[in-house]
Design a protein around this motif. Structure first.
Motif, PDB file in Angstrom:
ATOM      1  N   ARG A  10     -42.789 -67.919 -90.166  1.00  0.00           N
ATOM      2  CA  ARG A  10     -43.662 -67.620 -89.054  1.00  0.00           C
ATOM      3  C   ARG A  10     -44.895 -68.628 -89.123  1.00  0.00           C
ATOM      4  O   ARG A  10     -45.154 -69.062 -88.151  1.00  0.00           O
ATOM      5  N   LYS A  11     -45.336 -69.098 -90.255  1.00  0.00           N
ATOM      6  CA  LYS A  11     -46.330 -70.117 -90.310  1.00  0.00           C
ATOM      7  C   LYS A  11     -45.590 -71.542 -90.126  1.00  0.00           C
ATOM      8  O   LYS A  11     -46.292 -72.369 -89.172  1.00  0.00           O
ATOM      9  N   TRP A  18     -47.951 -57.941 -87.309  1.00  0.00           N
ATOM     10  CA  TRP A  18     -48.631 -59.047 -87.800  1.00  0.00           C
ATOM     11  C   TRP A  18     -49.494 -59.774 -86.796  1.00  0.00           C
ATOM     12  O   TRP A  18     -49.730 -59.317 -85.781  1.00  0.00           O
ATOM     13  N   GLY A  59     -50.984 -63.876 -86.270  1.00  0.00           N
ATOM     14  CA  GLY A  59     -51.019 -65.052 -86.684  1.00  0.00           C
ATOM     15  C   GLY A  59     -52.297 -65.958 -86.232  1.00  0.00           C
ATOM     16  O   GLY A  59     -52.488 -65.754 -85.092  1.00  0.00           O
ATOM     17  N   CYS A  95     -50.726 -66.333 -91.546  1.00  0.00           N
ATOM     18  CA  CYS A  95     -49.881 -65.127 -91.263  1.00  0.00           C
ATOM     19  C   CYS A  95     -50.441 -64.050 -91.814  1.00  0.00           C
ATOM     20  O   CYS A  95     -50.122 -63.814 -92.992  1.00  0.00           O
TER      21      CYS A  95
END
Length: 256
Positions: free
Chosen positions: A76-77, A115, A117, A173
């Motif tokens: 994700r990052k 989540w 970000g 994240c």
């Protein structure tokens, strides 16, 4: 979701426009939120800030997916960083490879099921609200880590078009099903939103002020125009102008 920008008194005095910008994009799975703070010394930073948030909401939209579709924080990052690379490349093309007149910071949040970000270059800030799971207890507020300028001078920051932007990028994240609200701000409101913590610890959110913002947004009788009136009065008040003459932007959202 509610967003607003207010011109700082220094810009009013010098007959300059507000150089902050914000933008939001809604998808079936969540939100992309972006704020930008144009540099006061850059003659076309108002345009730069508007372009940065426009590019960011478009580039980050594909990342608004539930956690289960990519349950790996490192991946994700990496995706967030790649999206910023896309934004920066497009920004430089738009500037004609001369970004200094359009200098602007950028803070982006992607909020999707499971989540959150965050990506920031410069001195914006992000606060998240979490449901503690007990109706008798107030929500908790947490300031996410902020980007470092890497400069020896306290008044210097990094901009989207800076040569060091990718090295000094802050990417986080947060895997948390309890996040039900988020607030982004440019640095003009740092002293209003944060309070000093004990020595050696980072600043802490002003829970009371943040609670009022989020609570009003969640009311069944929420009225956009009334909220805008309240904020305009507050951001232009002596209470705020005593601590900052900078432009000010707030953008916040809750899950409903």
């Amino acid at each position: 979701m509610h967003g607003t920008s207010a011109i700082g008194y220094r810009h009013l005095r010098e007959r300059m426009p507000c150089q902050d910008a914000w933008r939001c994009r809604t998808t079936p799975s969540g939100l992309v939120l972006a704020v930008a703070d144009g540099a006061g010394s850059a003659p076309r930073s108002e345009e730069g800030a508007k372009q940065a948030v426009r590019l960011a909401t478009r580039a980050f939209e594909p990342l608004v997916t539930p956690w289960e579709q990519l349950p790996d924080a490192h991946a994700r990052k990496a995706a967030l960083t790649d999206a910023f690379r896309e934004v920066r490349a497009a920004f430089l093309r738009w500037c004609g490879d001369s970004p200094a007149p359009y200098a602007t910071t950028l803070t982006v949040v992607v909020l999707a099921p499971g989540w959150l970000g965050q990506l920031s270059v410069g001195d914006g800030l992000v606060v998240v609200r979490s449901d503690v799971g007990d109706p008798a207890q107030p929500s908790s507020y947490d300031l996410l880590p902020r980007a470092h300028t890497g400069s020896e001078y306290a008044n210097e920051t990094v901009f989207v078009g800076s040569p060091t932007a990718l090295r000094q990028l802050r990417v986080d994240c947060v895997r948390d099903d309890g996040i039900d609200g988020v607030l982004l701000s440019t640095d003009g409101l740092t002293q209003a939103l944060l309070r000093r913590a004990p020595a050696g610890r980072p600043p802490m959110p002003h829970d009371a002020f943040l609670g009022h913002l989020f609570d009003r947004l969640g009311r069944p009788d929420y009225d956009h125009d009334e909220e805008e009136r309240r904020l305009s009065e507050f951001l232009g008040s002596d209470q705020i102008t005593r601590v900052t003459g900078d432009d000010k932007t707030l953008l916040w959202a809750i899950r409903t």
